[in-house]
Design an enzyme around this catalytic site. Structure first.
Site, short mmCIF file in Angstrom:
data_model
loop_
_atom_site.label_atom_id
_atom_site.label_comp_id
_atom_site.label_asym_id
_atom_site.label_seq_id
_atom_site.Cartn_x
_atom_site.Cartn_y
_atom_site.Cartn_z
N HIS A 1 -0.93 -0.71 5.48
CA HIS A 1 0.26 -0.35 6.36
C HIS A 1 1.00 -1.44 6.41
O HIS A 1 0.99 -2.66 6.19
CB HIS A 1 -0.28 -0.03 7.91
N TYR B 1 -5.42 -2.17 13.95
CA TYR B 1 -5.82 -2.79 12.57
C TYR B 1 -6.60 -3.70 12.64
O TYR B 1 -6.94 -4.48 13.67
CB TYR B 1 -4.33 -3.30 11.92
N HIS C 1 -1.09 3.92 3.28
CA HIS C 1 -1.34 5.07 4.48
C HIS C 1 -0.53 6.18 4.05
O HIS C 1 -1.26 7.38 4.23
CB HIS C 1 -0.51 4.57 5.63
N LYS D 1 4.52 10.02 5.63
CA LYS D 1 5.53 8.74 6.12
C LYS D 1 5.40 7.97 4.89
O LYS D 1 4.68 8.29 4.04
CB LYS D 1 5.12 8.00 7.27
N CYS E 1 5.03 4.54 4.87
CA CYS E 1 4.12 3.48 5.13
C CYS E 1 3.16 3.14 3.76
O CYS E 1 2.71 4.18 3.64
CB CYS E 1 3.26 3.76 6.55
ZN LIG Z 1 0.67 3.27 8.38
#
Ligand SMILES: [Zn+2]
Length: 143
Positions: free
Chosen positions: A10, A40, A116, A124, A126
């Site tokens: 990420h 995380y 991600h 997204k 990411c």
């Molecule tokens: Zn992420």
């Protein structure tokens, strides 16, 4: 020990010219996750410093539907000065991330490395770079 078959990368989705320290991350995640700490397992600050806010044995909170069997790594950045998605990893962050992935791949040789955005249902950017570079890297070496 839980089974790990996935490593998810990420970004913090913060601008490369603004600091986002581990303390800011902790405050934000505590607000979001009802004081359960950082979601995380690893956080890599802009200067390459590696933090380990969550033990690998604990299920993280970073990738819906994938948390049970994965480890989450986040690097500080992911947006340029104007807030657009951008690979803002510094040389120090790249070095730390590669060293961390090498160590994780030796502990969990069967774990896939994915961004991600590569997980199903995620819309997204990411982590704002392609994790293919790491898949290629590990495809070409023996742990
Ligand atoms: Zn992420």
């Amino acid at each position: 020990m839980r089974k790990i078959n996935l490593i998810v990368i990420h970004c913090s989705a913060t601008r490369c010219n603004q600091r986002y320290s581990i303390d800011s991350l902790r405050d934000d995640h505590n607000a979001r996750f009802h004081n359960k700490g950082i979601g995380y397992h690893y956080y890599i600050e802009r200067d390459g410093q590696l933090h380990k806010p969550r033990d690998e044995s604990e299920v993280g909170m970073h990738a819906l539907h994938y948390n049970a069997h994965s480890i989450g790594i986040c690097y500080e950045g992911g947006l340029d000065e104007k807030g657009r998605s951008c690979d803002t990893r510094t040389p120090a962050q790249r070095a730390t991330m590669l060293a961390l992935l090498r160590s994780l791949k030796s502990a969990y040789p069967d774990a896939d490395i994915k961004g991600h955005c590569e997980l199903e249902g995620v819309h997204k950017d990411c982590p704002c770079f392609s994790c293919q570079e790491y898949r290629d890297y590990f495809a070409n070496i023996k742990p």
